[in-house]
Write an enzyme that holds these catalytic residues in place. Structure first.
Site, PDB file in Angstrom:
ATOM      1  N   GLY A 135       2.052 -10.946   3.987  1.00 32.29           N
ATOM      2  CA  GLY A 135       1.844 -11.142   5.419  1.00 32.29           C
ATOM      3  C   GLY A 135       0.366 -11.139   5.774  1.00 32.29           C
ATOM      4  O   GLY A 135      -0.468 -11.654   5.023  1.00 32.29           O
ATOM      5  N   ALA A 136       0.034 -10.542   6.911  1.00 30.52           N
ATOM      6  CA  ALA A 136      -1.362 -10.514   7.366  1.00 30.52           C
ATOM      7  C   ALA A 136      -2.276  -9.848   6.343  1.00 30.52           C
ATOM      8  O   ALA A 136      -3.455 -10.212   6.223  1.00 30.52           O
ATOM      9  CB  ALA A 136      -1.455  -9.802   8.710  1.00 30.52           C
ATOM     10  N   ALA A 137      -1.755  -8.885   5.586  1.00 30.95           N
ATOM     11  CA  ALA A 137      -2.553  -8.206   4.560  1.00 30.95           C
ATOM     12  C   ALA A 137      -3.070  -9.181   3.508  1.00 30.95           C
ATOM     13  O   ALA A 137      -4.110  -8.944   2.888  1.00 30.95           O
ATOM     14  CB  ALA A 137      -1.728  -7.109   3.896  1.00 30.95           C
ATOM     15  N   TYR A 164       2.503  -0.800   4.327  1.00 33.73           N
ATOM     16  CA  TYR A 164       3.552   0.007   3.705  1.00 33.73           C
ATOM     17  C   TYR A 164       3.955  -0.629   2.382  1.00 33.73           C
ATOM     18  O   TYR A 164       3.705  -1.804   2.131  1.00 33.73           O
ATOM     19  CB  TYR A 164       4.762   0.163   4.637  1.00 33.73           C
ATOM     20  CG  TYR A 164       5.439  -1.144   4.981  1.00 33.73           C
ATOM     21  CD1 TYR A 164       6.523  -1.606   4.241  1.00 33.73           C
ATOM     22  CD2 TYR A 164       4.981  -1.924   6.037  1.00 33.73           C
ATOM     23  CE1 TYR A 164       7.141  -2.808   4.554  1.00 33.73           C
ATOM     24  CE2 TYR A 164       5.591  -3.128   6.357  1.00 33.73           C
ATOM     25  CZ  TYR A 164       6.668  -3.563   5.617  1.00 33.73           C
ATOM     26  OH  TYR A 164       7.264  -4.760   5.921  1.00 33.73           O
ATOM     27  N   SER A 191       3.275  -6.042   4.232  1.00 33.14           N
ATOM     28  CA  SER A 191       3.342  -4.976   3.240  1.00 33.14           C
ATOM     29  C   SER A 191       2.511  -5.256   1.994  1.00 33.14           C
ATOM     30  O   SER A 191       1.793  -6.242   1.906  1.00 33.14           O
ATOM     31  CB  SER A 191       4.779  -4.714   2.805  1.00 33.14           C
ATOM     32  OG  SER A 191       5.261  -5.832   2.079  1.00 33.14           O
TER      33      SER A 191
END
Length: 124
Positions: free
Chosen positions: A69-71, A54, A21
């Site tokens: 996270g991956a973001a 999101y 997110s």
């Protein structure tokens, strides 16, 4: 249609081990009319990457803009980003629709809120 835009916010943190997110200061979310868990696109002005994620609500007044996270691999602290929210509207509403635009300073404090995107003199 474009519903919301937070223009040139500064990433304050990137937390790779978080579940995912983007965390956004509650005041910015309210000004941009973004809701918790709403899908957004994030455009990194510094490196050109674009991602879809999101929203998670951050503390009001904190200026927090954190990729999670991956973001977190898509930007780093200090990068400028544009956060875009979209909505589905009826065809008749397209004639009157105006997106909500939020402009911020380097500390992610709101400097201006307006509706609509001004013609910037670009010829098509």
């Amino acid at each position: 249609m474009l519903k919301s835009k937070i223009h040139r916010a500064t990433i304050t943190d990137a937390c790779i081990d978080y579940e995912g997110s983007i965390t956004i200061d509650k005041n910015l979310m309210q000004a941009a009319n973004l809701l918790p868990y709403e899908q957004v696109h994030v455009v990194n002005v510094n490196n050109g990457t674009r991602l879809e994620t999101y929203v998670i609500e951050g503390s009001a007044g904190s200026g927090q803009i954190c990729l999670n996270g991956a973001a977190a691999r898509m930007g780093m602290k200090g990068d400028k980003i544009i956060i875009l929210g979209y909505s589905l509207i009826t065809e008749e509403d397209t004639l009157i629709h105006q997106p909500n635009l939020v402009y911020v300073d380097a500390l992610n404090r709101i400097t201006k809120v307006k509706n609509g995107v001004a013609n910037q003199g670009l010829e098509v």
